[in-house]
Design a protein around this motif. Structure first.
Motif, PDB file in Angstrom:
ATOM      1  N   ALA A  99       0.206   9.610  -9.042  1.00 22.84           N
ATOM      2  CA  ALA A  99      -0.150   8.205  -8.997  1.00 22.84           C
ATOM      3  C   ALA A  99       1.109   7.349  -9.040  1.00 22.84           C
ATOM      4  O   ALA A  99       2.133   7.752  -9.605  1.00 22.84           O
ATOM      5  CB  ALA A  99      -1.050   7.854 -10.171  1.00 22.84           C
ATOM      6  N   SER A 100       1.024   6.180  -8.455  1.00 20.63           N
ATOM      7  CA  SER A 100       2.128   5.215  -8.479  1.00 20.63           C
ATOM      8  C   SER A 100       1.628   3.897  -9.032  1.00 20.63           C
ATOM      9  O   SER A 100       0.497   3.481  -8.764  1.00 20.63           O
ATOM     10  CB  SER A 100       2.689   4.992  -7.071  1.00 20.63           C
ATOM     11  N   GLY A 101       2.497   3.253  -9.794  1.00 14.20           N
ATOM     12  CA  GLY A 101       2.111   1.968 -10.365  1.00 14.20           C
ATOM     13  C   GLY A 101       3.183   1.469 -11.295  1.00 14.20           C
ATOM     14  O   GLY A 101       4.362   1.811 -11.153  1.00 14.20           O
ATOM     15  N   ARG A 102       2.784   0.686 -12.286  1.00 18.76           N
ATOM     16  CA  ARG A 102       3.789   0.100 -13.164  1.00 18.76           C
ATOM     17  C   ARG A 102       4.217   1.063 -14.257  1.00 18.76           C
ATOM     18  O   ARG A 102       5.165   0.785 -15.002  1.00 18.76           O
ATOM     19  CB  ARG A 102       3.296  -1.204 -13.763  1.00 18.76           C
ATOM     20  N   GLY A 103       3.542   2.198 -14.378  1.00 21.65           N
ATOM     21  CA  GLY A 103       3.965   3.201 -15.339  1.00 21.65           C
ATOM     22  C   GLY A 103       3.196   3.160 -16.635  1.00 21.65           C
ATOM     23  O   GLY A 103       2.420   2.241 -16.869  1.00 21.65           O
ATOM     24  N   GLY A 104       3.387   4.148 -17.462  1.00 25.02           N
ATOM     25  CA  GLY A 104       2.677   4.241 -18.723  1.00 25.02           C
ATOM     26  C   GLY A 104       1.825   5.495 -18.755  1.00 25.02           C
ATOM     27  O   GLY A 104       1.901   6.347 -17.875  1.00 25.02           O
ATOM     28  N   THR A 105       0.972   5.582 -19.760  1.00 28.26           N
ATOM     29  CA  THR A 105       0.156   6.779 -19.930  1.00 28.26           C
ATOM     30  C   THR A 105      -1.321   6.564 -19.629  1.00 28.26           C
ATOM     31  O   THR A 105      -2.109   7.508 -19.719  1.00 28.26           O
ATOM     32  CB  THR A 105       0.287   7.298 -21.374  1.00 28.26           C
ATOM     33  N   ALA A 106      -1.699   5.351 -19.294  1.00 33.04           N
ATOM     34  CA  ALA A 106      -3.100   5.046 -19.034  1.00 33.04           C
ATOM     35  C   ALA A 106      -3.411   5.046 -17.544  1.00 33.04           C
ATOM     36  O   ALA A 106      -2.593   4.607 -16.723  1.00 33.04           O
ATOM     37  CB  ALA A 106      -3.458   3.683 -19.624  1.00 33.04           C
ATOM     38  N   GLN A 156       0.839  -1.188   0.000  1.00 33.71           N
ATOM     39  CA  GLN A 156       0.000   0.000   0.000  1.00 33.71           C
ATOM     40  C   GLN A 156       0.875   1.239   0.000  1.00 33.71           C
ATOM     41  O   GLN A 156       1.867   1.322   0.712  1.00 33.71           O
ATOM     42  CB  GLN A 156      -0.907   0.011   1.242  1.00 33.71           C
ATOM     43  N   VAL A 157       0.512   2.204  -0.833  1.00 31.84           N
ATOM     44  CA  VAL A 157       1.218   3.480  -0.905  1.00 31.84           C
ATOM     45  C   VAL A 157       0.188   4.582  -0.736  1.00 31.84           C
ATOM     46  O   VAL A 157      -0.860   4.583  -1.390  1.00 31.84           O
ATOM     47  CB  VAL A 157       1.949   3.648  -2.255  1.00 31.84           C
ATOM     48  N   GLN A 158       0.474   5.507   0.154  1.00 31.08           N
ATOM     49  CA  GLN A 158      -0.385   6.673   0.316  1.00 31.08           C
ATOM     50  C   GLN A 158       0.302   7.868  -0.328  1.00 31.08           C
ATOM     51  O   GLN A 158       1.499   8.095  -0.119  1.00 31.08           O
ATOM     52  CB  GLN A 158      -0.652   6.966   1.796  1.00 31.08           C
ATOM     53  N   LEU A 159      -0.460   8.626  -1.099  1.00 31.53           N
ATOM     54  CA  LEU A 159       0.080   9.769  -1.825  1.00 31.53           C
ATOM     55  C   LEU A 159      -0.702  11.023  -1.455  1.00 31.53           C
ATOM     56  O   LEU A 159      -1.935  10.992  -1.426  1.00 31.53           O
ATOM     57  CB  LEU A 159      -0.019   9.531  -3.335  1.00 31.53           C
ATOM     58  N   VAL A 160       0.011  12.103  -1.212  1.00 29.27           N
ATOM     59  CA  VAL A 160      -0.619  13.375  -0.890  1.00 29.27           C
ATOM     60  C   VAL A 160       0.008  14.467  -1.741  1.00 29.27           C
ATOM     61  O   VAL A 160       1.218  14.725  -1.647  1.00 29.27           O
ATOM     62  CB  VAL A 160      -0.461  13.716   0.600  1.00 29.27           C
ATOM     63  N   GLU A 161      -0.813  15.114  -2.557  1.00 28.06           N
ATOM     64  CA  GLU A 161      -0.338  16.209  -3.396  1.00 28.06           C
ATOM     65  C   GLU A 161      -0.457  17.541  -2.660  1.00 28.06           C
ATOM     66  O   GLU A 161      -1.320  17.723  -1.801  1.00 28.06           O
ATOM     67  CB  GLU A 161      -1.144  16.314  -4.698  1.00 28.06           C
ATOM     68  N   SER A 162       0.392  18.459  -3.051  1.00 23.96           N
ATOM     69  CA  SER A 162       0.314  19.829  -2.550  1.00 23.96           C
ATOM     70  C   SER A 162       0.927  20.754  -3.592  1.00 23.96           C
ATOM     71  O   SER A 162       1.581  20.300  -4.532  1.00 23.96           O
ATOM     72  CB  SER A 162       1.039  19.967  -1.217  1.00 23.96           C
ATOM     73  N   THR A 181      -1.841   2.104  -9.692  1.00 26.09           N
ATOM     74  CA  THR A 181      -2.616   1.474  -8.630  1.00 26.09           C
ATOM     75  C   THR A 181      -2.979   2.449  -7.517  1.00 26.09           C
ATOM     76  O   THR A 181      -4.076   2.372  -6.973  1.00 26.09           O
ATOM     77  CB  THR A 181      -1.813   0.310  -8.027  1.00 26.09           C
ATOM     78  N   TYR A 182      -2.056   3.316  -7.188  1.00 27.04           N
ATOM     79  CA  TYR A 182      -2.238   4.209  -6.037  1.00 27.04           C
ATOM     80  C   TYR A 182      -2.388   5.647  -6.514  1.00 27.04           C
ATOM     81  O   TYR A 182      -1.640   6.104  -7.388  1.00 27.04           O
ATOM     82  CB  TYR A 182      -1.043   4.085  -5.092  1.00 27.04           C
ATOM     83  N   TRP A 183      -3.333   6.351  -5.894  1.00 26.84           N
ATOM     84  CA  TRP A 183      -3.654   7.721  -6.303  1.00 26.84           C
ATOM     85  C   TRP A 183      -3.749   8.642  -5.100  1.00 26.84           C
ATOM     86  O   TRP A 183      -4.206   8.232  -4.030  1.00 26.84           O
ATOM     87  CB  TRP A 183      -4.991   7.737  -7.051  1.00 26.84           C
ATOM     88  N   GLY A 184      -3.342   9.879  -5.312  1.00 27.04           N
ATOM     89  CA  GLY A 184      -3.563  10.904  -4.315  1.00 27.04           C
ATOM     90  C   GLY A 184      -4.967  11.478  -4.456  1.00 27.04           C
ATOM     91  O   GLY A 184      -5.742  11.087  -5.337  1.00 27.04           O
ATOM     92  N   GLN A 185      -5.263  12.448  -3.598  1.00 27.75           N
ATOM     93  CA  GLN A 185      -6.608  13.025  -3.571  1.00 27.75           C
ATOM     94  C   GLN A 185      -6.760  14.178  -4.570  1.00 27.75           C
ATOM     95  O   GLN A 185      -7.867  14.632  -4.825  1.00 27.75           O
ATOM     96  CB  GLN A 185      -6.937  13.515  -2.151  1.00 27.75           C
ATOM     97  N   SER A 225       3.994   7.692   1.297  1.00 27.48           N
ATOM     98  CA  SER A 225       4.269   6.918   2.507  1.00 27.48           C
ATOM     99  C   SER A 225       3.734   5.509   2.301  1.00 27.48           C
ATOM    100  O   SER A 225       2.953   5.244   1.394  1.00 27.48           O
ATOM    101  CB  SER A 225       3.619   7.562   3.730  1.00 27.48           C
ATOM    102  N   GLY A 226       4.159   4.611   3.150  1.00 24.29           N
ATOM    103  CA  GLY A 226       3.730   3.235   3.018  1.00 24.29           C
ATOM    104  C   GLY A 226       4.817   2.381   2.387  1.00 24.29           C
ATOM    105  O   GLY A 226       5.981   2.509   2.724  1.00 24.29           O
ATOM    106  N   ARG A 227       4.447   1.539   1.451  1.00 25.06           N
ATOM    107  CA  ARG A 227       5.414   0.664   0.811  1.00 25.06           C
ATOM    108  C   ARG A 227       6.438   1.478   0.032  1.00 25.06           C
ATOM    109  O   ARG A 227       6.235   2.627  -0.266  1.00 25.06           O
ATOM    110  CB  ARG A 227       4.709  -0.324  -0.105  1.00 25.06           C
ATOM    111  N   THR A 228       7.535   0.891  -0.294  1.00 24.32           N
ATOM    112  CA  THR A 228       8.663   1.584  -0.869  1.00 24.32           C
ATOM    113  C   THR A 228       8.276   2.351  -2.125  1.00 24.32           C
ATOM    114  O   THR A 228       7.870   1.778  -3.126  1.00 24.32           O
ATOM    115  CB  THR A 228       9.788   0.602  -1.193  1.00 24.32           C
ATOM    116  N   PHE A 229       8.433   3.648  -2.042  1.00 27.20           N
ATOM    117  CA  PHE A 229       8.092   4.556  -3.140  1.00 27.20           C
ATOM    118  C   PHE A 229       8.885   4.231  -4.392  1.00 27.20           C
ATOM    119  O   PHE A 229       8.375   4.262  -5.504  1.00 27.20           O
ATOM    120  CB  PHE A 229       8.351   5.988  -2.676  1.00 27.20           C
TER     121      PHE A 229
END
Length: 121
Positions: free
Chosen positions: A97-104, A1-7, A109-113, A25-29
């Protein structure tokens, strides 16, 4: 799990600059690619920029190429999007967002607010 916070979003005049940050935060960024997307009212979420796990590779949407710069600092679990030469059409909610990458969207998998960016003419 990865938590993302934008500012870093806000209101800026056309031609101005903003720097968006994404704190993880969470699993390795560093285990994931990172992307920035945006969504304007009434429109679908669209890819803005992406960066590989090691920051060795970056990509940009044609609409922002030459104006936006993506970077990441894995030691600080932080991603950045430096935006210059902003235009009214850049107005949107910006998401990291974090994940395997790409443009889609589905490749992440993980998104900020999200953080609002408004560019006035």
């Amino acid at each position: 799990q990865v938590q993302l916070v934008e500012s870093g979003g806000g209101l800026v005049q056309a031609g101005g600059s903003l720097r968006l940050s994404c704190a993880a935060s969470g699993r390795t960024f560093s285990s994931y690619a990172m992307g920035w997307f945006r969504q304007a009212p009434g429109k679908e979420r669209e890819f803005v920029s992406g960066i590989s796990r090691s920051a060795g590779s970056t990509s940009y949407a044609d609409s922002v190429k030459g104006r936006f710069t993506i970077s990441r600092d894995n030691a600080k679990n932080t991603g950045l999007l430096q935006m210059t030469g902003l235009k009214p059409e850049d107005t949107a909610v910006y998401y990291c967002a974090s994940g395997r990458g790409g443009t889609a969207v589905g490749q992440y998998t993980y998104w900020g607010q999200g953080t609002q960016v408004t560019v006035s003419s």
